[in-house]
Enzyme design. Structure first.
Site, PDB file in Angstrom:
ATOM      1  N   ASP A 265       4.154  23.422  -3.275  1.00  0.00           N
ATOM      2  CA  ASP A 265       4.173  23.630  -4.389  1.00  0.00           C
ATOM      3  C   ASP A 265       4.425  22.324  -5.212  1.00  0.00           C
ATOM      4  O   ASP A 265       5.132  21.375  -4.788  1.00  0.00           O
ATOM      5  CB  ASP A 265       5.269  24.575  -4.944  1.00  0.00           C
ATOM      6  CG  ASP A 265       4.906  26.021  -4.647  1.00  0.00           C
ATOM      7  OD1 ASP A 265       4.059  26.216  -3.884  1.00  0.00           O
ATOM      8  OD2 ASP A 265       6.016  26.894  -4.881  1.00  0.00           O
ATOM      9  N   CYS A 300      -8.997  25.705  -5.810  1.00  0.00           N
ATOM     10  CA  CYS A 300      -7.587  25.932  -5.935  1.00  0.00           C
ATOM     11  C   CYS A 300      -7.258  26.723  -7.087  1.00  0.00           C
ATOM     12  O   CYS A 300      -7.346  27.833  -7.127  1.00  0.00           O
ATOM     13  CB  CYS A 300      -6.970  24.541  -6.072  1.00  0.00           C
ATOM     14  SG  CYS A 300      -7.786  23.145  -7.285  1.00  0.00           S
ATOM     15  N   SER A 301      -6.639  26.038  -8.119  1.00  0.00           N
ATOM     16  CA  SER A 301      -6.310  26.750  -9.506  1.00  0.00           C
ATOM     17  C   SER A 301      -7.201  26.398 -10.535  1.00  0.00           C
ATOM     18  O   SER A 301      -8.128  27.027 -10.946  1.00  0.00           O
ATOM     19  CB  SER A 301      -4.823  26.546  -9.737  1.00  0.00           C
ATOM     20  OG  SER A 301      -4.520  27.349 -10.878  1.00  0.00           O
ATOM     21  N   ALA A 302      -7.404  24.943 -10.812  1.00  0.00           N
ATOM     22  CA  ALA A 302      -7.996  24.353 -11.627  1.00  0.00           C
ATOM     23  C   ALA A 302      -9.394  24.179 -10.964  1.00  0.00           C
ATOM     24  O   ALA A 302     -10.377  23.813 -11.704  1.00  0.00           O
ATOM     25  CB  ALA A 302      -7.588  23.171 -12.442  1.00  0.00           C
ATOM     26  N   ILE A 304     -10.191  21.442  -9.423  1.00  0.00           N
ATOM     27  CA  ILE A 304     -10.349  19.828  -9.196  1.00  0.00           C
ATOM     28  C   ILE A 304      -9.426  19.018  -8.691  1.00  0.00           C
ATOM     29  O   ILE A 304      -9.729  17.992  -7.949  1.00  0.00           O
ATOM     30  CB  ILE A 304     -10.467  19.277 -10.695  1.00  0.00           C
ATOM     31  CG1 ILE A 304      -8.759  19.802 -11.492  1.00  0.00           C
ATOM     32  CG2 ILE A 304     -11.295  19.874 -11.597  1.00  0.00           C
ATOM     33  CD1 ILE A 304      -8.985  18.994 -12.986  1.00  0.00           C
ATOM     34  N   GLY A 305      -8.020  19.545  -8.308  1.00  0.00           N
ATOM     35  CA  GLY A 305      -6.945  18.531  -7.471  1.00  0.00           C
ATOM     36  C   GLY A 305      -7.372  18.782  -6.256  1.00  0.00           C
ATOM     37  O   GLY A 305      -7.711  17.990  -5.312  1.00  0.00           O
ATOM     38  N   ARG A 306      -6.702  19.836  -5.628  1.00  0.00           N
ATOM     39  CA  ARG A 306      -6.587  20.014  -4.145  1.00  0.00           C
ATOM     40  C   ARG A 306      -8.139  20.394  -3.719  1.00  0.00           C
ATOM     41  O   ARG A 306      -8.636  19.903  -2.779  1.00  0.00           O
ATOM     42  CB  ARG A 306      -5.902  21.323  -3.747  1.00  0.00           C
ATOM     43  CG  ARG A 306      -4.392  21.351  -4.372  1.00  0.00           C
ATOM     44  CD  ARG A 306      -3.495  22.581  -4.148  1.00  0.00           C
ATOM     45  NE  ARG A 306      -2.325  22.521  -4.735  1.00  0.00           N
ATOM     46  CZ  ARG A 306      -1.342  23.374  -4.815  1.00  0.00           C
ATOM     47  NH1 ARG A 306      -1.684  24.329  -3.917  1.00  0.00           N
ATOM     48  NH2 ARG A 306      -0.040  23.213  -5.488  1.00  0.00           N
ATOM     49  N   GLN A 344      -7.125  14.955  -8.661  1.00  0.00           N
ATOM     50  CA  GLN A 344      -6.559  14.977 -10.038  1.00  0.00           C
ATOM     51  C   GLN A 344      -5.521  13.715 -10.047  1.00  0.00           C
ATOM     52  O   GLN A 344      -5.197  13.159 -11.333  1.00  0.00           O
ATOM     53  CB  GLN A 344      -5.845  16.051 -10.165  1.00  0.00           C
ATOM     54  CG  GLN A 344      -5.715  16.659 -11.444  1.00  0.00           C
ATOM     55  CD  GLN A 344      -5.205  18.057 -11.594  1.00  0.00           C
ATOM     56  OE1 GLN A 344      -5.175  18.674 -10.546  1.00  0.00           O
ATOM     57  NE2 GLN A 344      -4.947  18.695 -12.621  1.00  0.00           N
TER      58      GLN A 344
END
Length: 369
Positions: A265, A300-302, A304-306, A344
């Site tokens: 997290d 992932c969630s958005a 873009i990051g992971r 990100q």
């Protein structure tokens, strides 16, 4: 059933700590689709006068505060930068760079985010389709769902982009947001439409706030005429693999759903082998689909990051194997051309470099045996 994956990636170096003044993309969920803000910690103090840099890193569409999509010299050259930036690294250069967070940070902030101005989308009701209201799919590469009503642009919309792979191969991946309740049916429509054989999920359902709704069934469910059945669940140390069958009418397909659970997290992993294992497993699963594998969905969630970290690692692993060198900067730019904001944070950019450094060492060990 429980399976143990042999840890044959020798993690010779721990991931170096990222300086505390790293720029953090702060995404705060709300009751409805959410917003994104950027906390720039020490950025101006570190780089001096950098108004255009601050503009590029700001939330798109926040013109009320004098930021966002205002014209700046940096923005005018952003497209050219994303097309031309390159830094080919040989083995020794890669290892040295992976241990230099200040160099990586300076390079990271030179890469335009390429976010989309929300004003580019004039679709009534669109807010219900986006988990984060400022993370939108870049129009030129976005996935368009087949719609029975061409007069309703909302019915063909999903927050997802086709992503190029190694050597610019088209539509190797689809990067998308973690589904929300109102987009679960759309997600499965996309899976069926694109004939996707593999889904990679790199988020927990909740991490302080909801990051993704549980869009797969415990056993069976029907969405938009597609019967989705979980046939088997395999638990490993770092991910869960669901073997799923999809059926519509007389047509049946198989689907592998990898849920990577080892990403901690609010930060990046302190070890790279789990992600490298996942990349290898997904590559092997894709090879089993033949030379023309349909797009692999990664979220992932958005989205873009992971998601960016996984796709960049996969592309760069292929480049290292085939060319003996790696160009993480060029890969990141290619990803951001296809979907803004991929990889990100500075910390994630550094993590990708560490993972590739470790992977190169493993390749060298194998070749010397």
């Amino acid at each position: 059933m429980e399976e143990k994956v042999e840890d044959d990636f020798l993690d010779l170096d721990a991931v170096p700590e990222t300086p505390v003044f790293d720029c953090v993309m702060d995404i705060k969920p709300e009751a409805d689709p959410t917003s994104l803000t950027v906390k720039s910690m020490g950025l101006q103090e570190r780089r001096g006068s950098n108004v255009s840099l601050t503009l590029d890193m700001c939330t798109p569409g926040c013109n009320e505060e004098g930021f966002g999509y205002l014209v700046s010299p940096r923005e005018e050259s952003a497209h050219e930068y994303l097309l031309s930036a390159s830094r080919v690294l040989r083995a020794e250069e890669l290892h040295e760079k992976a241990l230099d967070p200040f160099l990586l940070q300076a390079e990271f902030f030179e890469i335009p985010m390429n976010f989309v101005d929300p004003k580019e989308y004039d679709i009534p009701g669109l807010v219900r389709k986006n988990r984060y209201k400022t993370i939108l799919p870049n129009p030129h590469s976005r996935v368009r769902l087949t719609s029975p009503d061409p007069e309703d642009p909302l019915s063909s919309y999903i927050n997802a982009n086709y992503i190029r792979g190694y050597n610019g191969e088209e539509k190797v991946y689809i990067a998308t947001q973690g589904p929300i309740v109102s987009t679960v049916v759309d997600f499965w429509r996309m899976v069926w439409q694109e004939r996707t054989p593999i889904i990679v999920m790199i988020t927990n359902i909740e991490e302080m706030n909801e990051k993704c709704t549980e869009y797969w069934p415990e056993e069976q469910v029907v969405h938009d005429g597609v019967e989705i059945t979980v046939q088997k669940v395999i638990h490993t140390e770092d991910y869960r693999l669901r073997l799923i069958s999809l059926r519509r009418g007389t047509e049946e397909r198989g689907l592998k759903h990898y849920w990577f659970t080892s990403w901690p997290d609010q930060k990046t992993p302190d070890r790279a082998p789990p992600l490298l294992h996942l990349v290898r497993e997904v590559e092997e699963a894709a090879q089993q689909e033949g030379p023309h594998c349909s797009p692999i969905i990664v979220h992932c969630s958005a989205g873009i990051g992971r998601t960016g970290c996984f796709i960049a690692t996969s592309i760069c692993c292929q480049q290292l194997r085939r060319e003996g060198v790696v160009d993480i900067l060029k890969t990141t730019c290619q990803l951001r051309q296809d979907r803004g904001g991929m990889i990100q944070t500075c910390e994630q950019y550094q993590f990708v470099h560490h993972a590739m450094s470790l992977y190169e060492k493993q390749l060298s060990l194998q070749s010397s045996e």
